[in-house]
Design an enzyme around this catalytic site. Sequence first.
Site, PDB file in Angstrom:
ATOM      1  N   SER A  80      14.963  34.091 -42.627  1.00 60.30           N
ATOM      2  CA  SER A  80      15.343  32.696 -42.834  1.00 60.30           C
ATOM      3  C   SER A  80      15.046  32.168 -44.231  1.00 60.30           C
ATOM      4  O   SER A  80      15.287  30.997 -44.504  1.00 60.30           O
ATOM      5  CB  SER A  80      14.634  31.808 -41.805  1.00 60.30           C
ATOM      6  OG  SER A  80      13.252  31.908 -41.971  1.00 60.30           O
ATOM      7  N   THR A 184      10.965  27.801 -42.815  1.00 61.14           N
ATOM      8  CA  THR A 184      10.852  27.500 -44.242  1.00 61.14           C
ATOM      9  C   THR A 184       9.478  27.903 -44.719  1.00 61.14           C
ATOM     10  O   THR A 184       8.504  27.712 -43.994  1.00 61.14           O
ATOM     11  CB  THR A 184      11.006  25.974 -44.455  1.00 61.14           C
ATOM     12  OG1 THR A 184      12.310  25.586 -44.058  1.00 61.14           O
ATOM     13  CG2 THR A 184      10.762  25.561 -45.895  1.00 61.14           C
ATOM     14  N   THR A 202      14.123  27.986 -48.289  1.00 61.03           N
ATOM     15  CA  THR A 202      14.692  28.271 -46.963  1.00 61.03           C
ATOM     16  C   THR A 202      16.194  28.505 -47.064  1.00 61.03           C
ATOM     17  O   THR A 202      16.831  28.133 -48.060  1.00 61.03           O
ATOM     18  CB  THR A 202      14.448  27.082 -46.006  1.00 61.03           C
ATOM     19  OG1 THR A 202      14.834  27.435 -44.677  1.00 61.03           O
ATOM     20  CG2 THR A 202      15.229  25.847 -46.420  1.00 61.03           C
ATOM     21  N   ARG A 212      25.881  21.728 -45.496  1.00 65.54           N
ATOM     22  CA  ARG A 212      24.735  20.982 -44.937  1.00 65.54           C
ATOM     23  C   ARG A 212      23.476  21.249 -45.779  1.00 65.54           C
ATOM     24  O   ARG A 212      23.177  22.376 -46.132  1.00 65.54           O
ATOM     25  CB  ARG A 212      24.498  21.431 -43.493  1.00 65.54           C
ATOM     26  CG  ARG A 212      23.281  20.789 -42.800  1.00 65.54           C
ATOM     27  CD  ARG A 212      22.033  21.635 -42.908  1.00 65.54           C
ATOM     28  NE  ARG A 212      20.935  21.134 -42.071  1.00 65.54           N
ATOM     29  CZ  ARG A 212      19.682  21.582 -42.136  1.00 65.54           C
ATOM     30  NH1 ARG A 212      19.361  22.532 -42.975  1.00 65.54           N
ATOM     31  NH2 ARG A 212      18.766  21.080 -41.349  1.00 65.54           N
ATOM     32  N   THR A 235       8.334  22.187 -42.042  1.00 64.78           N
ATOM     33  CA  THR A 235       9.269  23.189 -41.531  1.00 64.78           C
ATOM     34  C   THR A 235       9.725  22.729 -40.156  1.00 64.78           C
ATOM     35  O   THR A 235       8.989  22.054 -39.441  1.00 64.78           O
ATOM     36  CB  THR A 235       8.627  24.593 -41.460  1.00 64.78           C
ATOM     37  OG1 THR A 235       9.603  25.512 -40.940  1.00 64.78           O
ATOM     38  CG2 THR A 235       7.405  24.633 -40.568  1.00 64.78           C
ATOM     39  N   GLY A 236      10.947  23.095 -39.802  1.00 60.50           N
ATOM     40  CA  GLY A 236      11.500  22.669 -38.520  1.00 60.50           C
ATOM     41  C   GLY A 236      12.873  22.084 -38.719  1.00 60.50           C
ATOM     42  O   GLY A 236      13.571  22.425 -39.682  1.00 60.50           O
TER      43      GLY A 236
HETATM   44  N1  ASP Z   1      13.561  22.618 -42.371  1.00 60.08           N
HETATM   45  C1  ASP Z   1      14.571  23.623 -42.544  1.00 60.08           C
HETATM   46  C2  ASP Z   1      15.926  22.949 -42.531  1.00 60.08           C
HETATM   47  O1  ASP Z   1      16.155  22.096 -41.702  1.00 60.08           O
HETATM   48  C3  ASP Z   1      14.538  24.707 -41.536  1.00 60.08           C
HETATM   49  C4  ASP Z   1      13.172  25.131 -41.027  1.00 60.08           C
HETATM   50  O2  ASP Z   1      12.173  24.925 -41.662  1.00 60.08           O
HETATM   51  O3  ASP Z   1      13.086  25.689 -39.927  1.00 60.08           O
HETATM   52  O4  ASP Z   1      16.748  23.309 -43.314  1.00 60.08           O
END
Ligand code: ASP
Length: 326
Positions: A80, A184, A202, A212, A235-236
């Site tokens: 990722s 991330t 990320t 996006r 992250t998320g």
């Molecule tokens: N925060 C990141 C995004 O939405 C993805 C992640 O950290 O899982 O692009």
Amino acid sequence: MTRRKFLNQVAVGVAAATANTVARSAESKEEKGEVPLIVSTWPFGKASNDEALKILLGGGSLLDAVEKGIWVTESSGNGSVGLSGSPNAAGVVQLDACIMNGPDHKAGSVAGLEGIRHPISAARRVMEKTRHVLLVGEGARMFALEEGLESVELNSKERYEKWQKQRASQRAKPAEKKPDNHDTIALLVLGKDGNIAGGCSTSGLGGKLPGRVGDSPIIGSGLYVDNEVGAAGATGLGENVMRYCASFLIVEFMRQGMTPHEACVQAIRRVMRTEPKGTNLSINFVALDKQGRYGAAGTDGGFQYSVTTPGGSRVLPNPGIGTPER
Ligand code: ASP
């Protein structure tokens, strides 16, 4: 005074003195942590932290530590970030990254960057070599190439098909917590001199709409550094982070006196106040402050974070958010 009374008083005095010593040592541990201190998201952050520490101990700058530390995850094949980033809905890997430097409060970001091995380096170049903060898409790519950054082929039919298969199997098992593979690296560094810097990298959400952009390259959302206070990273699910400027919010909570952990928890509670009950927010944060304290909190049970000092590196579990007031 009777002998008994005297002994009682001595005992109380000793107990109080011991309690004070314990309280003071706990306090001083809280007050001043070991530095350099490096905190990052997820267990894969540990290898990045170790590299960042090596750079610092070898005399490198905070920004070198952030950049070279994040290189490790960008090259790690974690699925990722960087080289192994997940493709978007059109099968194209688009990368996001940012970097922020505490002492001069400068920042640089790239979003929707294609075919560059180290997006964090592109972000650093934006910060150091342009008048801008954020470059996107083809412009970011042209700039990175002009700066001599390594270009790589990130897209392949095989990779896209593999990713589609993974997604189909995850959809067939809706009980699984994380339907998409997205993570991330957000990495925060507090140097011996008390200066702070941080970075984020990320590929964002797998299967995202082309174009996006998530929270990660947005200063104040995926990352924020304030040299007077501390730093936070996320992250998320970016959409749930960027609508609340969550990293900025965490730093502001720390400015008001909260510990890094409390600040992360309060930011999540703030988000929860307006989100429909039961929403799987998937928001997770790490933070550190100027005194060398660190903390994290997240809504994903499986969230973990990595902490490194000269004393060693540890992967710590998500301490959770207690019972949220809604
Ligand atoms: N925060 C990141 C995004 O939405 C993805 C992640 O950290 O899982 O692009």
